[in-house]
Design an enzyme around this catalytic site. Structure first.
Site, PDB file in Angstrom:
ATOM      1  CB  ALA A 442      -0.994  -0.018   1.238  1.00 48.01           C
ATOM      2  CD  GLU A 479       2.941   4.030   5.087  1.00 50.53           C
ATOM      3  OE1 GLU A 479       4.225   3.609   5.240  1.00 50.53           O
ATOM      4  OE2 GLU A 479       2.678   2.935   5.149  1.00 50.53           O
TER       5      GLU A 479
END
Length: 1005
Positions: A442, A479
């Site tokens: 992802a 992230e």
């Protein structure tokens, strides 16, 4: 007579000398060959038999003419001969001993030089390919490198293997599974020239290294690169260090430089390597991707280095402990732009249409989150309160449409949130978000240059569903958290990868709560999306601890699984709850401050959190508690017995929860007292209208007695809001009281407690701890449930049960019972309203998620109205073209590589497609394994998705026979698959009839 005597004595001398020479030759040939002797083999070649020049002159070169004129007494001759022989033997022993001693010390360099000079006439250092070394490559010129298959492409240098004598007995650091630790990189100067027209690049890396221990070998990682030239020099201008030879050792993906002299400890050296390689067509290392704009196909190059793929782009010390600074320069055609972790410092334009971008120096960092990209994207930018420049780079048409604006806005807010929460500023001047068409995951948290696959960062909030927006949001939150946990503070080694992935996964929910406070992600959605999911996996006998030993390179890929991500997050959540969130937060602030720009192990975290508790007046040894949770596999089931007893005593027991009851019986370690945890058990008491305040009991023994005040109408509930990583079972009387509470007034129990009861009951029944009817009785109350979370928990629990039964003869009994529970809420909620323009009217997050869950249950279990409505939204194409869909999944032009697995799994979930997907998986396994074998847990996801609902003896045997043909490939994933299918078969055998018997009885009433 004198002449006769002289002749007789001379004849005896000649015979004796002949015998002595013969004996010497025998001794020489009988000495066993040892690689320890190689470094002084030049002396052997010169006739000195390994002796020093002084001994060679005095013993081996006596003139024969002198002997003819000497008359010696017989005893004197014999004594002289014996003394010579003894001296010869002693000298040989001394030489052998000195050679062995020299192997361990710096004096080996002189002998190595002599031996190397003999191998290399003229004194030139050995090279991998002297015809290639030192040549320059013009932009666009084809360059070679070792092919992926292990062979060579035309024009590539041929690497030398280690010499045969070096492979026999001498210490060989390149054969070790970890780098030897003699050298530490301090700084990399990496210069790349990228040729996008033929997908190759050339590189020059200069590494400043500190020598910690004396060594003749430089060992670092490299894979799939063709080295052209190697130079070594001492840092303080003492001149070059002569390179004897260099070679790749592909077994361990390392590159070895053998030197003619020893590098001395406490000195710095410079290592220069010139090399070339391909821009790969796979999704790891430095790889290429493409997209179409205005009918024209355009290409880009981007990196994916985590966990062990930086070595495919440049020779480096590719372990997280080896932090260094990096200065990167990228030369590319002016029609492209380049990106890296740091901003561009200067750009030098050349007349031939090329430009070189020189990037600022990075802080100390590991290789796995270094990154660069060469593309022709455009961007939009924002600036945070603290001055961090945030840019989103994407295809020009996507940027123009504003598809990246949502991600850009929330990234700015998240940096500000994390800076405030951690009290540690973001450490770089900028953060770029790069949206690429293809990526193995992802996203990837590269420091200052985070890379996302387009589907996980680009969206249009006006038309995207809330569930899609939530998915994109949580990926970005994850992230950005890594910029602190992972990039700023990095685990020492991969065994504790959960120290970064567990924290990032936990903060997905904390960070999303900051962006959307009303969604209650950490308190609610965490349960169904993380806790319940990972406890299914961790309840298998084939599970493993969250901290697991990593020895080989293949072990590194294995640790990136849901145990590291989701169990790590669940343990962190449990820790935060029993410490108290404010104390936990202060502990994290101290942890990041102490270890920033460095590495940390789990013990560092435990010590910092213990100190935070101590400052708050609490004395808990966090390491003692948490080592049991991180170093043991699985989790406990707490059983609370004795509810309503006269003396108000309850018995609390703990045991290792395992779905496979046979494993508990046949495996001693699962049943003995070695599996113990210190468990923070929270308890409340309640009745139909009231619930008590929360009490915590620390359970650390197999069985404990605790006094608690209860009356006959009161029930007891453990693990409040499921903050603990364990299951709770009760005696049947308490279960009945809890079921009655749900039916009469379910809102006395919190939303999280209701969801937790549903999940625990289904799992306990599946494992044989509880009668099969209890969970089905619990969900009777759902017709009155207005909150999404309990429905979500029920849906996730019913889904595997449905797949166990959907091919059974009596399936309609189960199907009818579930539809009966769903019908009321399905009618009440209805379908979404459609606007005049064809778009759906958006409801609140909770309402939309609840309606979606109920509609999915109704359609899955065959509600006719639901099927009719669904047909107006979707076509029959998928059900009528399953074969075509599966085959298209292997065409990356139609279905992106990262999406192909989901296509195959969704076909497998359909009862009519399950056999088809299982056969497709077996027929195409070689292709699938080649594509996804190195991509962390993609293989695991595919194997699980295709096999988890197989439930017959025949399918189990097919699975076992299939695995035999691929011995050792994805062993851990296949082991879990076999255990899951065995559990399915066993459940059918022991519990199916019990369940159907109760269902038939329930439907009659």
């Amino acid at each position: 007579m004198a002449l006769d005597v002289e002749r007789e004595q001379e004849e005896k001398k000649r015979k004796k000398k002949k015998r002595r020479k013969k004996r010497e030759r025998g001794e020489k040939s009988s000495v066993p060959f040892s690689p320890m002797m190689i470094e002084d083999d030049s002396a052997l070649r010169t006739g000195g038999r390994g002796l020093s020049d002084q001994w060679a002159d005095s013993v081996g070169m006596r003139p024969r003419t002198t002997e003819r004129h000497i008359t010696v007494h017989k005893r004197l001759v014999l004594g002289f001969a014996v003394s010579i022989l003894a001296l010869l033997i002693v000298t040989m022993i001394a030489v052998l001993l000195s050679l062995r001693f020299e192997e361990c010390g710096a004096s080996a360099a002189a002998a190595a030089s002599a031996a190397e000079a003999d191998r290399n006439p003229g004194g030139a250092p050995a090279r991998t390919n002297s015809s290639v070394a030192g040549t320059s490559h013009r932009p666009g010129e084809e360059i070679g490198r070792p092919a992926a298959s292990g062979g060579l492409v035309p024009g590539s240098p041929e690497p030398k293997e280690p010499l045969e004598e070096e492979e026999q007995g001498r210490w060989q650091p390149w054969t070790q599974l970890r780098l030897p630790g003699h050298l530490k990189p301090l700084h990399y100067n990496l210069m790349l020239t990228v040729f996008m027209e033929n997908f190759t690049f050339s590189g020059e890396v200069n590494v400043e290294v500190a020598c910690l221990n004396t060594t003749r070998y430089i060992v670092l990682h490299a894979s799939r690169v063709a080295v052209e030239k190697v130079q070594v020099a001492e840092d303080r201008a003492f001149g070059a260090v002569q390179v004897a030879r260099y070679f790749l050792y592909p077994q361990n993906q390392v590159f070895v430089v053998v030197l003619n002299q020893t590098l001395e400890a406490q000195r710095n050296y410079n290592l220069k390597i010139i090399y070339n390689a391909l821009i790969e067509n796979e999704l790891l290392g430095f790889f290429r991707s493409s997209y179409v704009l205005h009918g024209e196909r355009r290409f880009l190059g981007v990196t994916q280095f985590s966990p062990t793929h930086a070595r495919k782009a440049f020779p480096c010390f590719d372990e997280p402990i080896y932090k260094a600074t990096f200065k990167i320069s990228i030369k590319h055609q002016a029609t492209y732009l380049s990106l890296s972790n740091m901003p561009v410092e200067t750009s030098v334009f050349e007349e031939d249409g090329w430009v070189t971008d020189h990037f600022s120096q990075t802080p100390l960092m590991s290789t796995y989150y270094l990154a660069w990209a060469v593309c022709n994207f455009t961007f939009r930018e924002m600036v945070t309160k603290s001055g961090v420049i945030v840019r989103l780079y994407a295809r020009p048409d996507a940027v123009r449409r504003g598809s990246g604006d949502y991600a850009l806005h929330i990234t700015k807010r998240l940096i500000e949130f994390y800076e405030d929460y951690f009290k540690v500023p973001y450490s770089l001047p900028k953060l770029d978000l790069l949206a690429v068409p293809k990526h193995p995951y992802a996203a990837m948290e590269n420091w200052g240059l985070s890379v996302f696959v387009e589907q996980k960062i680009l969206l249009d909030p006006s038309i995207s569903s809330i569930s899609y927006l939530l998915d994109v949001t949580m990926v970005i939150v994850h992230e950005i958290c890594h910029q602190w946990f992972g990039d700023l503070v990095t685990p020492v080694w991969w065994e504790d990868v959960w120290l970064k992935e567990g924290f990032a996964h936990y903060f997905e929910f904390v960070g999303t709560d900051y962006l959307y406070p009303g969604w209650n992600m950490e308190k609610q959605r965490f349960l169904t999306d993380v806790l319940h999911e990972v406890m299914l996996l961790d309840g298998l006998a084939s599970s493993h601890p969250v901290s697991q030993e990593v020895i080989e390179v293949t072990d590194i890929d294995r640790v990136f699984d849901w145990i590291a991500y989701k169990k790590g997050a669940a343990l962190i959540r449990m820790l935060a709850n029993f410490m108290g969130h404010s104390v936990f937060q202060r502990g994290l602030q101290d942890y990041l401050t102490i270890h920033k720009y460095g590495n940390a192990a789990r013990s560092d975290l435990w010590n910092t959190l213990s100190e935070a508790l101590r400052k708050n007046g609490k004395y808990v040894n966090i390491q003692e508690v948490m080592d049991q949770w991180t170093l043991q596999m699985g989790y406990p089931v707490i059983t609370i017995l004795g509810n309503g007893t006269v003396d108000n005593m309850i018995v609390i027991t703990q045991q290792h929860f395992i779905y496979d009851s046979r494993a508990r019986l046949r495996t001693t370690e699962f049943g003995n007292s070695s599996y113990l945890w210190q468990i923070p058990l929270t308890i409340v008491l309640g009745n139909r209208s009231h619930i008590s305040s929360e009490t915590i009991i620390w359970v650390s023994n197999k069985s404990e007695h605790h006094r608690i005040t209860l009356n006959k109408e009161s029930w007891l509930l453990g693990n409040i809001n499921q903050t603990g990583y364990f299951r709770v079972n009760y005696d049947l009387r308490n279960w009945r009281l809890l079921i009655d509470q749900l039916m009469q007034n379910h809102e006395v129990l919190s939303v999280s407690n209701r969801a937790g009861l549903i999940d625990d009951a289904f799992s306990l029944a599946r494992a044989g701890y509880l009668p099969q009817n209890i969970p089905l009785e619990i969900i009777k109350y759902l017709s009155e449930e207005k909150d999404f979370l309990p429905w979500h928990a029920a849906s996730r629990a019913l889904y595997p049960l449905d797949k166990l039964l959907d091919r059974m003869e009596n399936y309609n009994v189960f199907n009818e019972y579930i539809l009966k529970q769903v019908a009321t809420m399905y009618i009440k909620l209805g379908w979404p309203t459609i606007n005049f323009n064809g778009s759906l009217v958006q409801a609140s997050y909770q309402h939309e998620e609840l309606r979606r869950e109920v509609i999915m249950l109704a359609c899955s279990f065959g509600n006719k109205h639901c099927h009719q409505q669904a047909s107006t939204f979707i076509s029959d194409w998928i059900s009528s073209n399953k074969n075509r869909l599966l085959n298209l999944s292997l065409n990356s032009e139609v279905v992106l590589d990262q999406d192909a697995i989901d296509v195959i799994i969704h076909v497998a979930r359909n009862p009519h497609g399950r056999d088809l997907a299982w056969k497709f998986f077996r027929d195409k396994w070689k292709i699938l394994n080649t594509r996804y074998g190195e991509a962390l847990f993609m293989n695991s996801k595919l194997i699980s998705g295709v096999t988890e609902f197989l439930n017959t003896e025949g399918e189990l045997n097919e699975l076992k026979n299939f695995i035999k043909n691929y011995d050792g490939v994805a062993a851990a994933s296949f082991s879990r698959a076999v255990e899951t299918v065995e559990a399915n078969v066993r459940w059918q055998k022991y519990y199916k009839e019990e369940l159907f018997h109760w269902l038939r009885k329930a439907l009659r009433h």
